[in-house]
Design a protein around this motif. Structure first.
Motif, PDB file in Angstrom:
ATOM      1  N   GLU A  30      33.489  29.447  33.782  1.00  0.00           N
ATOM      2  CA  GLU A  30      34.447  28.581  34.029  1.00  0.00           C
ATOM      3  C   GLU A  30      36.054  29.480  34.243  1.00  0.00           C
ATOM      4  OE1 GLU A  30      34.643  25.165  34.414  1.00  0.00           O
ATOM      5  OE2 GLU A  30      32.383  25.333  34.102  1.00  0.00           O
ATOM      6  N   ALA A  31      36.082  30.447  33.443  1.00  0.00           N
ATOM      7  CA  ALA A  31      37.116  31.441  33.605  1.00  0.00           C
ATOM      8  C   ALA A  31      37.082  31.719  35.342  1.00  0.00           C
ATOM      9  CB  ALA A  31      37.253  32.489  32.540  1.00  0.00           C
ATOM     10  N   ARG A  32      35.739  32.239  35.613  1.00  0.00           N
ATOM     11  CA  ARG A  32      35.589  32.991  36.778  1.00  0.00           C
ATOM     12  C   ARG A  32      36.129  31.717  37.989  1.00  0.00           C
ATOM     13  NH1 ARG A  32      30.439  35.432  36.841  1.00  0.00           N
ATOM     14  NH2 ARG A  32      31.436  37.011  35.596  1.00  0.00           N
ATOM     15  N   LYS A  33      35.686  30.581  37.908  1.00  0.00           N
ATOM     16  CA  LYS A  33      35.828  29.496  38.595  1.00  0.00           C
ATOM     17  C   LYS A  33      37.278  29.364  38.763  1.00  0.00           C
ATOM     18  CE  LYS A  33      31.577  26.840  38.309  1.00  0.00           C
ATOM     19  NZ  LYS A  33      31.101  25.605  37.743  1.00  0.00           N
ATOM     20  N   ALA A  34      38.123  29.390  37.649  1.00  0.00           N
ATOM     21  CA  ALA A  34      39.448  29.048  37.619  1.00  0.00           C
ATOM     22  C   ALA A  34      40.440  30.264  38.018  1.00  0.00           C
ATOM     23  CB  ALA A  34      39.756  28.503  36.151  1.00  0.00           C
ATOM     24  N   SER A  40      42.394  34.252  28.092  1.00  0.00           N
ATOM     25  CA  SER A  40      43.148  33.002  28.441  1.00  0.00           C
ATOM     26  C   SER A  40      42.575  31.662  28.604  1.00  0.00           C
ATOM     27  CB  SER A  40      44.085  33.242  29.724  1.00  0.00           C
ATOM     28  OG  SER A  40      44.827  34.468  29.687  1.00  0.00           O
ATOM     29  N   TYR A  41      41.494  31.774  29.280  1.00  0.00           N
ATOM     30  CA  TYR A  41      40.399  30.539  29.010  1.00  0.00           C
ATOM     31  C   TYR A  41      40.105  30.311  27.710  1.00  0.00           C
ATOM     32  CZ  TYR A  41      36.827  27.352  30.406  1.00  0.00           C
ATOM     33  OH  TYR A  41      36.100  26.316  30.206  1.00  0.00           O
ATOM     34  N   LEU A  42      39.463  31.083  26.828  1.00  0.00           N
ATOM     35  CA  LEU A  42      39.066  30.723  25.583  1.00  0.00           C
ATOM     36  C   LEU A  42      40.258  30.216  24.784  1.00  0.00           C
ATOM     37  CD1 LEU A  42      37.146  33.941  24.720  1.00  0.00           C
ATOM     38  CD2 LEU A  42      36.081  31.537  25.526  1.00  0.00           C
ATOM     39  N   ILE A  43      41.578  30.599  24.872  1.00  0.00           N
ATOM     40  CA  ILE A  43      42.710  29.955  24.139  1.00  0.00           C
ATOM     41  C   ILE A  43      43.167  28.793  24.658  1.00  0.00           C
ATOM     42  CG2 ILE A  43      44.906  30.601  23.489  1.00  0.00           C
ATOM     43  CD1 ILE A  43      44.027  33.683  23.614  1.00  0.00           C
ATOM     44  N   ASP A  44      43.164  28.740  26.136  1.00  0.00           N
ATOM     45  CA  ASP A  44      43.847  27.481  26.625  1.00  0.00           C
ATOM     46  C   ASP A  44      42.758  26.277  26.406  1.00  0.00           C
ATOM     47  OD1 ASP A  44      45.889  28.989  27.628  1.00  0.00           O
ATOM     48  OD2 ASP A  44      45.274  29.088  29.736  1.00  0.00           O
ATOM     49  N   SER A  45      41.465  26.616  26.227  1.00  0.00           N
ATOM     50  CA  SER A  45      40.310  25.606  26.120  1.00  0.00           C
ATOM     51  C   SER A  45      40.500  25.350  24.802  1.00  0.00           C
ATOM     52  CB  SER A  45      38.997  26.301  26.773  1.00  0.00           C
ATOM     53  OG  SER A  45      39.140  26.556  28.042  1.00  0.00           O
ATOM     54  N   LYS A  46      40.936  26.037  23.914  1.00  0.00           N
ATOM     55  CA  LYS A  46      41.123  25.950  22.250  1.00  0.00           C
ATOM     56  C   LYS A  46      39.484  26.297  21.696  1.00  0.00           C
ATOM     57  CE  LYS A  46      44.909  22.887  22.051  1.00  0.00           C
ATOM     58  NZ  LYS A  46      45.891  23.733  22.376  1.00  0.00           N
TER      59      LYS A  46
END
Length: 164
Positions: A30-34, A40-46
């Protein structure tokens, strides 16, 4: 999601029991797609707290975990790296010793950031782990201070110009 293998920080987070393998694989994809940094992805996605990621990264990569709360950033050091590069990689030059530039980042596997900054500055770069939220705050503060320092320098130079 087949074909994706866990490496670096994602593997450390799984091995530290902070993420299960499937969640880590999904987060990497998902981080790669976004086109977003993994941390950042881990934190933003909680999915994880920034401080937990920083601690695991620090231990796993044997890098110092730096508390930037009281750090004063040298504006000339910040100006040596393009603002766009700092924001894109979420990496900030913290201090310089000799020909080594110590760069704060939340993901030590972001070797591209270190390479780009090394190329731009001509200095050897060394990673230092910074908690993501603190790093973002520091980047904004440093870039604001850097532009204010540059404006002040330009104003001062313009005041000293003698037009005959």
């Amino acid at each position: 999601m087949t074909g994706i293998s866990l490496g670096g920080l994602a593997r450390l987070l799984v091995n530290s029991n902070l993420l299960d393998q499937n969640a880590a694989l999904k987060a990497v994809e998902e981080a790669r797609k976004a086109d977003s940094p993994f941390v950042s992805y881990l934190i933003d996605s909680k999915l994880l707290r920034a401080v937990d990621i920083a601690r695991v990264a620090s231990r796993g990569f044997n890098l110092p975990l730096f508390d930037v709360a009281a750090l004063e950033i040298d504006p000339t050091l910040v100006q040596s790296v393009d603002d766009k590069l700092i924001r894109q990689h979420r990496a900030l030059p913290l201090y310089k010793r000799g020909n080594r530039l110590f760069v704060g980042l939340s993901d030590p596997t972001n070797t591209r950031a270190l390479e780009d900054i090394k190329f731009q500055t001509g200095l050897n770069t060394e990673p230092i782990i910074v908690v993501d939220a603190a790093l973002n705050e520091l980047i904004e503060r440093a870039l604001d201070n850097s532009s204010e320092a540059m404006d002040a320098m330009l104003d001062e130079d313009l005041d000293n110009i003698d037009i005959s």
